[in-house]
Scaffold this motif. Sequence first.
Motif, PDB file in Angstrom:
ATOM      1  N   VAL A 185      11.726  -1.639   6.476  1.00 14.64           N
ATOM      2  CA  VAL A 185      10.653  -0.785   5.973  1.00 14.64           C
ATOM      3  C   VAL A 185      11.122  -0.161   4.663  1.00 14.64           C
ATOM      4  CG1 VAL A 185       9.411   1.385   6.431  1.00 14.64           C
ATOM      5  CG2 VAL A 185       9.749  -0.274   8.262  1.00 14.64           C
ATOM      6  N   ALA A 186      10.249  -0.140   3.659  1.00 16.38           N
ATOM      7  CA  ALA A 186      10.577   0.528   2.401  1.00 16.38           C
ATOM      8  C   ALA A 186      10.897   1.990   2.690  1.00 16.38           C
ATOM      9  CB  ALA A 186       9.415   0.419   1.425  1.00 16.38           C
ATOM     10  N   ASN A 187      11.998   2.468   2.187  1.00 13.23           N
ATOM     11  CA  ASN A 187      12.472   3.842   2.420  1.00 13.23           C
ATOM     12  C   ASN A 187      12.736   4.114   3.902  1.00 13.23           C
ATOM     13  OD1 ASN A 187      12.341   4.712  -0.362  1.00 13.23           O
ATOM     14  ND2 ASN A 187      10.117   4.700  -0.130  1.00 13.23           N
ATOM     15  N   GLY A 188      13.067   3.063   4.639  1.00 15.77           N
ATOM     16  CA  GLY A 188      13.281   3.181   6.082  1.00 15.77           C
ATOM     17  C   GLY A 188      14.362   4.169   6.465  1.00 15.77           C
ATOM     18  N   ARG A 189      15.450   4.212   5.714  1.00 16.32           N
ATOM     19  CA  ARG A 189      16.530   5.162   6.041  1.00 16.32           C
ATOM     20  C   ARG A 189      16.047   6.600   5.919  1.00 16.32           C
ATOM     21  NH1 ARG A 189      22.177   2.853   3.559  1.00 16.32           N
ATOM     22  NH2 ARG A 189      22.258   1.003   4.880  1.00 16.32           N
ATOM     23  N   ALA A 190      15.283   6.871   4.867  1.00 16.19           N
ATOM     24  CA  ALA A 190      14.772   8.235   4.681  1.00 16.19           C
ATOM     25  C   ALA A 190      13.781   8.582   5.790  1.00 16.19           C
ATOM     26  CB  ALA A 190      14.122   8.377   3.306  1.00 16.19           C
ATOM     27  N   PHE A 191      12.897   7.647   6.141  1.00 15.26           N
ATOM     28  CA  PHE A 191      11.952   7.898   7.231  1.00 15.26           C
ATOM     29  C   PHE A 191      12.686   8.115   8.550  1.00 15.26           C
ATOM     30  CE2 PHE A 191       8.410   6.092   4.638  1.00 15.26           C
ATOM     31  CZ  PHE A 191       7.497   7.111   4.849  1.00 15.26           C
ATOM     32  N   LYS A 192      13.717   7.318   8.800  1.00 16.57           N
ATOM     33  CA  LYS A 192      14.483   7.473  10.043  1.00 16.57           C
ATOM     34  C   LYS A 192      15.154   8.839  10.090  1.00 16.57           C
ATOM     35  CE  LYS A 192      18.016   5.378  12.888  1.00 16.57           C
ATOM     36  NZ  LYS A 192      19.015   4.361  13.059  1.00 16.57           N
ATOM     37  N   TYR A 193      15.761   9.240   8.987  1.00 18.32           N
ATOM     38  CA  TYR A 193      16.423  10.539   8.912  1.00 18.32           C
ATOM     39  C   TYR A 193      15.422  11.666   9.155  1.00 18.32           C
ATOM     40  CZ  TYR A 193      19.227  14.401   7.127  1.00 18.32           C
ATOM     41  OH  TYR A 193      19.902  15.579   7.007  1.00 18.32           O
ATOM     42  N   GLU A 224       8.837  12.290  -2.591  1.00 17.98           N
ATOM     43  CA  GLU A 224       8.084  13.000  -1.552  1.00 17.98           C
ATOM     44  C   GLU A 224       8.941  13.104  -0.277  1.00 17.98           C
ATOM     45  OE1 GLU A 224       5.062  14.336  -1.939  1.00 17.98           O
ATOM     46  OE2 GLU A 224       4.438  13.396  -3.816  1.00 17.98           O
ATOM     47  N   LEU A 225       9.615  12.020   0.053  1.00 16.23           N
ATOM     48  CA  LEU A 225      10.506  12.021   1.219  1.00 16.23           C
ATOM     49  C   LEU A 225      11.691  12.958   0.982  1.00 16.23           C
ATOM     50  CD1 LEU A 225      10.488   8.170   1.868  1.00 16.23           C
ATOM     51  CD2 LEU A 225       9.245   9.903   3.168  1.00 16.23           C
ATOM     52  N   TYR A 226      12.247  12.897  -0.221  1.00 16.07           N
ATOM     53  CA  TYR A 226      13.390  13.741  -0.569  1.00 16.07           C
ATOM     54  C   TYR A 226      13.013  15.223  -0.491  1.00 16.07           C
ATOM     55  CZ  TYR A 226      17.637  15.258  -2.900  1.00 16.07           C
ATOM     56  OH  TYR A 226      18.828  15.872  -3.184  1.00 16.07           O
ATOM     57  N   ALA A 227      11.841  15.571  -1.002  1.00 14.91           N
ATOM     58  CA  ALA A 227      11.377  16.962  -0.935  1.00 14.91           C
ATOM     59  C   ALA A 227      11.222  17.412   0.515  1.00 14.91           C
ATOM     60  CB  ALA A 227      10.050  17.108  -1.684  1.00 14.91           C
ATOM     61  N   THR A 228      10.730  16.528   1.365  1.00  9.26           N
ATOM     62  CA  THR A 228      10.567  16.858   2.784  1.00  9.26           C
ATOM     63  C   THR A 228      11.926  17.069   3.443  1.00  9.26           C
ATOM     64  OG1 THR A 228       8.547  15.544   2.791  1.00  9.26           O
ATOM     65  CG2 THR A 228       9.446  16.163   4.936  1.00  9.26           C
ATOM     66  N   ARG A 241       8.705   9.954 -13.339  1.00  7.87           N
ATOM     67  CA  ARG A 241       8.375   9.601 -14.717  1.00  7.87           C
ATOM     68  C   ARG A 241       8.930   8.203 -14.976  1.00  7.87           C
ATOM     69  NH1 ARG A 241      10.078  13.916 -18.550  1.00  7.87           N
ATOM     70  NH2 ARG A 241       8.007  14.698 -18.092  1.00  7.87           N
ATOM     71  N   GLY A 242       8.100   7.350 -15.526  1.00  6.45           N
ATOM     72  CA  GLY A 242       8.542   5.985 -15.821  1.00  6.45           C
ATOM     73  C   GLY A 242       8.641   5.112 -14.590  1.00  6.45           C
ATOM     74  N   ASN A 243       7.838   5.414 -13.576  1.00  8.65           N
ATOM     75  CA  ASN A 243       7.890   4.648 -12.323  1.00  8.65           C
ATOM     76  C   ASN A 243       7.784   3.147 -12.610  1.00  8.65           C
ATOM     77  OD1 ASN A 243       7.944   4.388  -9.468  1.00  8.65           O
ATOM     78  ND2 ASN A 243       5.738   4.093  -9.462  1.00  8.65           N
ATOM     79  N   GLY A 244       8.653   2.374 -11.980  1.00  8.02           N
ATOM     80  CA  GLY A 244       8.628   0.923 -12.141  1.00  8.02           C
ATOM     81  C   GLY A 244       9.420   0.409 -13.332  1.00  8.02           C
ATOM     82  N   THR A 245      10.054   1.314 -14.069  1.00 10.12           N
ATOM     83  CA  THR A 245      10.861   0.897 -15.210  1.00 10.12           C
ATOM     84  C   THR A 245      12.334   1.218 -14.946  1.00 10.12           C
ATOM     85  OG1 THR A 245      10.756   3.016 -16.393  1.00 10.12           O
ATOM     86  CG2 THR A 245       8.934   1.455 -16.755  1.00 10.12           C
ATOM     87  N   PRO A 246      13.248   0.576 -15.670  1.00 13.46           N
ATOM     88  CA  PRO A 246      14.677   0.873 -15.479  1.00 13.46           C
ATOM     89  C   PRO A 246      15.053   2.319 -15.806  1.00 13.46           C
ATOM     90  CG  PRO A 246      14.389  -1.173 -16.702  1.00 13.46           C
ATOM     91  CD  PRO A 246      13.038  -0.545 -16.582  1.00 13.46           C
ATOM     92  N   SER A 247      14.254   2.995 -16.641  1.00  8.69           N
ATOM     93  CA  SER A 247      14.577   4.371 -17.021  1.00  8.69           C
ATOM     94  C   SER A 247      13.870   5.414 -16.149  1.00  8.69           C
ATOM     95  CB  SER A 247      14.205   4.599 -18.490  1.00  8.69           C
ATOM     96  OG  SER A 247      12.810   4.414 -18.670  1.00  8.69           O
ATOM     97  N   ALA A 248      13.308   5.013 -15.044  1.00  6.50           N
ATOM     98  CA  ALA A 248      12.574   5.928 -14.169  1.00  6.50           C
ATOM     99  C   ALA A 248      13.476   7.064 -13.686  1.00  6.50           C
ATOM    100  CB  ALA A 248      12.010   5.167 -12.971  1.00  6.50           C
ATOM    101  N   ARG A 249      12.902   8.281 -13.646  1.00  9.00           N
ATOM    102  CA  ARG A 249      13.595   9.454 -13.105  1.00  9.00           C
ATOM    103  C   ARG A 249      12.624  10.208 -12.215  1.00  9.00           C
ATOM    104  NH1 ARG A 249      18.030   9.792 -11.821  1.00  9.00           N
ATOM    105  NH2 ARG A 249      18.481  11.933 -12.263  1.00  9.00           N
ATOM    106  N   ALA A 250      13.050  10.464 -10.997  1.00  6.53           N
ATOM    107  CA  ALA A 250      12.211  11.126 -10.008  1.00  6.53           C
ATOM    108  C   ALA A 250      12.624  12.586  -9.843  1.00  6.53           C
ATOM    109  CB  ALA A 250      12.316  10.396  -8.668  1.00  6.53           C
ATOM    110  N   GLY A 251      11.626  13.425  -9.577  1.00  5.69           N
ATOM    111  CA  GLY A 251      11.873  14.839  -9.339  1.00  5.69           C
ATOM    112  C   GLY A 251      11.096  15.311  -8.120  1.00  5.69           C
ATOM    113  N   TYR A 252      11.477  16.470  -7.604  1.00  2.00           N
ATOM    114  CA  TYR A 252      10.848  16.995  -6.389  1.00  2.00           C
ATOM    115  C   TYR A 252      10.676  18.503  -6.496  1.00  2.00           C
ATOM    116  CZ  TYR A 252      15.212  19.129  -5.021  1.00  2.00           C
ATOM    117  OH  TYR A 252      16.320  19.943  -4.993  1.00  2.00           O
ATOM    118  N   GLY A 253       9.825  19.033  -5.633  1.00  2.00           N
ATOM    119  CA  GLY A 253       9.646  20.475  -5.524  1.00  2.00           C
ATOM    120  C   GLY A 253       9.339  20.871  -4.096  1.00  2.00           C
TER     121      GLY A 253
END
Length: 189
Positions: free
Chosen positions: A157-165, A100-104, A60-72
Amino acid sequence: MLRLRERRSTKRRLITVPKTDRRFDKQKHGIRAVEDFSSGLRRLDTDMKSVVVAIHGACRGNGTPSARAGYGVFFSDIAEDLNSNGIVPAASPQTSQFPELYATIQALESIHQLIIAGEELSHVVVKTNSAYLEEGLSVFIWKWALNGFLNWKGQPVANGRAFKYLHEKVVLLEKEYGIHVSFCLVEKR
């Protein structure tokens, strides 16, 4: 007599596995998943040692300072102890792609818990509507791993640490446990 000492490398050892296409093959495995009431898991009807897990992320609010991400993460209606959802930790990127990476990551952690508990698995199918995730872990990961998770411009790479993990977690499942891991791209609804 001259004694040679072993030199220990401080570099982290790279795990290597044969390059495989991790995209889910609908022709080979079909697309029907069934409830396995004895385990509480959804499985491919063509492989009762498989597990099908659906993941999703949003911001929610992607690209703004107040953005908050959620996963399922969803295993099945009757596997309530494995299903999870929540807010991505504040220290993590609050973008539309990272959840999406966090959920995975959360899904694969649960898969490892199933293995520790004695569940015999042959195939893990991760369902996602994220082409970014599916292509990243199925196609681009091999190139990124070879070049130190740098893109074609020589930048990280964007999100490279998460992809590597995630790649290391998938390689562990493939190499140590003999479990095939594939990513199934589904339509956004």
